[in-house]
Motif scaffolding. Sequence first.
Motif, PDB file in Angstrom:
ATOM      1  N   UNK A  95      11.914   3.084   4.193  1.00 46.02           N
ATOM      2  CA  UNK A  95      10.954   2.335   3.541  1.00 46.02           C
ATOM      3  C   UNK A  95       9.915   2.275   4.616  1.00 46.02           C
ATOM      4  N   UNK A  96       8.513   2.604   4.281  1.00 51.85           N
ATOM      5  CA  UNK A  96       7.673   2.725   5.426  1.00 51.85           C
ATOM      6  C   UNK A  96       6.694   1.736   5.246  1.00 51.85           C
ATOM      7  N   UNK A  97       6.057   1.109   6.000  1.00 52.73           N
ATOM      8  CA  UNK A  97       5.128   0.187   6.006  1.00 52.73           C
ATOM      9  C   UNK A  97       3.791   0.971   5.660  1.00 52.73           C
ATOM     10  N   UNK A  98       2.848   0.393   4.824  1.00 48.26           N
ATOM     11  CA  UNK A  98       1.701   0.902   4.329  1.00 48.26           C
ATOM     12  C   UNK A  98       0.444  -0.024   4.474  1.00 48.26           C
ATOM     13  N   UNK A  99       0.490  -1.130   4.392  1.00 48.27           N
ATOM     14  CA  UNK A  99      -0.620  -2.104   4.250  1.00 48.27           C
ATOM     15  C   UNK A  99      -0.249  -3.503   4.003  1.00 48.27           C
ATOM     16  N   UNK A 100      -0.990  -4.244   4.480  1.00 53.23           N
ATOM     17  CA  UNK A 100      -0.833  -5.714   4.229  1.00 53.23           C
ATOM     18  C   UNK A 100      -0.108  -6.433   5.420  1.00 53.23           C
ATOM     19  N   UNK A 131      -2.089 -11.532  -1.470  1.00 51.34           N
ATOM     20  CA  UNK A 131      -1.870 -10.222  -0.609  1.00 51.34           C
ATOM     21  C   UNK A 131      -0.505  -9.855  -0.633  1.00 51.34           C
ATOM     22  N   UNK A 132      -0.271  -8.602  -0.773  1.00 56.53           N
ATOM     23  CA  UNK A 132       0.941  -8.172  -0.877  1.00 56.53           C
ATOM     24  C   UNK A 132       1.242  -7.307   0.626  1.00 56.53           C
ATOM     25  N   UNK A 133       2.676  -6.913   0.547  1.00 60.68           N
ATOM     26  CA  UNK A 133       3.175  -5.943   1.688  1.00 60.68           C
ATOM     27  C   UNK A 133       3.107  -4.651   0.703  1.00 60.68           C
ATOM     28  N   UNK A 154       6.843   6.808  -3.233  1.00 60.57           N
ATOM     29  CA  UNK A 154       6.569   6.180  -4.398  1.00 60.57           C
ATOM     30  C   UNK A 154       6.083   5.011  -3.582  1.00 60.57           C
ATOM     31  N   UNK A 155       5.086   4.167  -4.109  1.00 58.58           N
ATOM     32  CA  UNK A 155       4.747   2.901  -3.459  1.00 58.58           C
ATOM     33  C   UNK A 155       4.346   1.567  -4.180  1.00 58.58           C
ATOM     34  N   UNK A 156       5.731   0.980  -4.359  1.00 55.43           N
ATOM     35  CA  UNK A 156       5.588  -0.419  -4.873  1.00 55.43           C
ATOM     36  C   UNK A 156       5.010  -1.540  -3.942  1.00 55.43           C
ATOM     37  N   UNK A 157       5.136  -2.862  -4.266  1.00 59.82           N
ATOM     38  CA  UNK A 157       4.580  -3.898  -3.349  1.00 59.82           C
ATOM     39  C   UNK A 157       5.532  -5.069  -3.437  1.00 59.82           C
ATOM     40  N   UNK A 158       5.534  -5.915  -2.286  1.00 57.02           N
ATOM     41  CA  UNK A 158       6.206  -7.195  -2.212  1.00 57.02           C
ATOM     42  C   UNK A 158       5.393  -8.289  -1.938  1.00 57.02           C
ATOM     43  N   UNK A 159       5.548  -9.306  -2.587  1.00 57.97           N
ATOM     44  CA  UNK A 159       5.013 -10.741  -2.081  1.00 57.97           C
ATOM     45  C   UNK A 159       5.971 -11.632  -1.665  1.00 57.97           C
ATOM     46  N   UNK A 160       5.542 -12.203  -0.459  1.00 59.54           N
ATOM     47  CA  UNK A 160       6.572 -13.141   0.137  1.00 59.54           C
ATOM     48  C   UNK A 160       5.974 -14.487   0.064  1.00 59.54           C
ATOM     49  N   UNK A 161       6.592 -15.539  -0.471  1.00 62.78           N
ATOM     50  CA  UNK A 161       6.298 -16.908  -0.565  1.00 62.78           C
ATOM     51  C   UNK A 161       6.666 -17.679   0.664  1.00 62.78           C
TER      52      UNK A 161
END
Length: 161
Positions: A95-100, A131-133, A154-161
């Motif tokens: 899992x590679x960090x891309x932005x956010x 904003x997303x991770x 493939x590049x999905x997103x995560x939101x952390x509350x």
Amino acid sequence: MESRRSFLKKSGLLMAAGSLPLAALSQEGQNIVITLNVDTSTIDKKDVNASCNFGQEEGVPNEEFTVSANIGDTITWQGISVNAPETDVVNIVSINYEGGKNIFGQNILSSNRTEPRRVTGKVQSATPEGQDYKYKISFTVSNNGRQRNGTFHIDPKIQVH
């Protein structure tokens, strides 16, 4: 100047925190499993998205697939073959960090030797509101023991509350 501890004690905040159960103070969360479903017989680097999904609703592209999590949650990525799960393997490599906001505290989460087909990370911080991770899943596919076309992304997103 008053110390932080004496201020907290006077204000009652120290006692309030002391009366919380230990679990309320820890960062223990839930386990979230993200499963990448792959048609291992047709996947092609030119159009990875045509052969993969996360089980999301129709019309939601993989790039817009977003998982909601909380600080302390553990997220595990796994891959499965939708057409030959007994013989074909989807190996989540990293899992590679891309932005956010970087919610894991490191840029790359890698698979380990005890679970070579999975990657796990513990959420350490929240994403700013709205904003997303953004990250990239790197994975390989094997058909009957033979690796197919190198590494896919493939590049999905995560939101952390």
